[in-house]
Scaffold this motif. Structure first.
Motif, PDB file in Angstrom:
ATOM      1  N   UNK A  28     -13.492 -24.527 -27.616  1.00 27.40           N
ATOM      2  CA  UNK A  28     -14.166 -24.737 -28.904  1.00 27.40           C
ATOM      3  C   UNK A  28     -15.598 -25.225 -28.701  1.00 27.40           C
ATOM      4  N   UNK A  29     -15.786 -26.180 -27.818  1.00 26.92           N
ATOM      5  CA  UNK A  29     -17.128 -26.693 -27.556  1.00 26.92           C
ATOM      6  C   UNK A  29     -18.015 -25.623 -26.936  1.00 26.92           C
ATOM      7  N   UNK A  30     -17.461 -24.834 -26.030  1.00 25.85           N
ATOM      8  CA  UNK A  30     -18.245 -23.742 -25.425  1.00 25.85           C
ATOM      9  C   UNK A  30     -18.661 -22.726 -26.473  1.00 25.85           C
ATOM     10  N   UNK A  31     -17.782 -22.428 -27.411  1.00 24.45           N
ATOM     11  CA  UNK A  31     -18.108 -21.487 -28.480  1.00 24.45           C
ATOM     12  C   UNK A  31     -19.204 -22.058 -29.385  1.00 24.45           C
ATOM     13  N   UNK A  32     -19.108 -23.331 -29.709  1.00 23.67           N
ATOM     14  CA  UNK A  32     -20.144 -23.976 -30.529  1.00 23.67           C
ATOM     15  C   UNK A  32     -21.488 -23.896 -29.818  1.00 23.67           C
ATOM     16  N   UNK A  33     -21.513 -24.168 -28.522  1.00 26.44           N
ATOM     17  CA  UNK A  33     -22.750 -24.116 -27.749  1.00 26.44           C
ATOM     18  C   UNK A  33     -23.296 -22.696 -27.723  1.00 26.44           C
ATOM     19  N   UNK A  34     -22.429 -21.699 -27.538  1.00 26.33           N
ATOM     20  CA  UNK A  34     -22.863 -20.295 -27.548  1.00 26.33           C
ATOM     21  C   UNK A  34     -23.493 -19.926 -28.899  1.00 26.33           C
ATOM     22  N   UNK A  97     -33.440 -25.044 -26.377  1.00 23.05           N
ATOM     23  CA  UNK A  97     -32.927 -23.966 -25.528  1.00 23.05           C
ATOM     24  C   UNK A  97     -32.813 -24.414 -24.071  1.00 23.05           C
ATOM     25  N   UNK A  98     -33.702 -25.281 -23.625  1.00 28.39           N
ATOM     26  CA  UNK A  98     -33.596 -25.803 -22.257  1.00 28.39           C
ATOM     27  C   UNK A  98     -32.267 -26.535 -22.063  1.00 28.39           C
ATOM     28  N   UNK A  99     -31.821 -27.225 -23.089  1.00 31.09           N
ATOM     29  CA  UNK A  99     -30.553 -27.947 -23.023  1.00 31.09           C
ATOM     30  C   UNK A  99     -29.377 -26.989 -23.170  1.00 31.09           C
ATOM     31  N   UNK A 100     -29.543 -25.994 -24.031  1.00 32.80           N
ATOM     32  CA  UNK A 100     -28.426 -25.090 -24.349  1.00 32.80           C
ATOM     33  C   UNK A 100     -28.214 -23.985 -23.325  1.00 32.80           C
ATOM     34  N   UNK A 101     -29.202 -23.699 -22.491  1.00 29.30           N
ATOM     35  CA  UNK A 101     -29.047 -22.622 -21.520  1.00 29.30           C
ATOM     36  C   UNK A 101     -27.972 -22.995 -20.504  1.00 29.30           C
ATOM     37  N   UNK A 102     -27.178 -22.010 -20.103  1.00 28.16           N
ATOM     38  CA  UNK A 102     -26.143 -22.306 -19.104  1.00 28.16           C
ATOM     39  C   UNK A 102     -26.795 -22.741 -17.784  1.00 28.16           C
ATOM     40  N   UNK A 103     -26.171 -23.711 -17.146  1.00 32.07           N
ATOM     41  CA  UNK A 103     -26.677 -24.206 -15.860  1.00 32.07           C
ATOM     42  C   UNK A 103     -26.369 -23.186 -14.774  1.00 32.07           C
ATOM     43  N   UNK A 104     -27.377 -22.861 -13.988  1.00 29.43           N
ATOM     44  CA  UNK A 104     -27.193 -21.914 -12.879  1.00 29.43           C
ATOM     45  C   UNK A 104     -26.784 -22.684 -11.637  1.00 29.43           C
ATOM     46  N   UNK A 105     -25.801 -22.139 -10.950  1.00 31.11           N
ATOM     47  CA  UNK A 105     -25.322 -22.813  -9.729  1.00 31.11           C
ATOM     48  C   UNK A 105     -25.658 -22.024  -8.506  1.00 31.11           C
TER      49      UNK A 105
END
Length: 105
Positions: A28-34, A97-105
């Motif tokens: 649910x949280x991942x969907x909200x972030x997306x 957007x800097x906060x919302x972008x997925x973190x690259x590993x």
């Protein structure tokens, strides 16, 4: 005991600090972030189009315009105030957007 008036994020934070994990909450949280990311990308695109219109009209990049406008060296035309507000909104969206972008590993 958690009060009914506690903020939802505070409740989730407390649960997670206590070691509780839930796949439903994670999804649910991942969907909200997306959704929030998509909304902010749309806002950024809309604002960028408006900035480009001013840049074409005045033949100056928004970043340089904003610096000069903030220094008070451009004057006080209504277009400048509108352009300044749009630029500030665009900057705010970029920060989110800097906060919302997925973190690259």
């Amino acid at each position: 005991m958690i009060s009914q008036t506690s903020e939802p994020l505070q409740i989730l934070d407390l649960l997670y600090r206590q070691g509780y994990r839930s796949n439903l909450i994670e999804r649910s949280l991942n969907k909200i972030i997306e959704l929030e990311r998509a909304n902010n990308l749309k806002q950024a695109s809309d604002l960028q189009a408006k900035l480009q219109a001013y840049e074409l009209q005045y033949q100056i990049p928004s970043e340089i315009f904003y610096q000069r406008f903030s220094e008070g060296s451009l004057g006080d035309e209504m277009d400048y105030f509108e352009w300044g507000v749009i630029y500030e909104l665009w900057q705010s969206v970029q920060e989110r957007l800097q906060v919302l972008q997925p973190k690259r590993q």
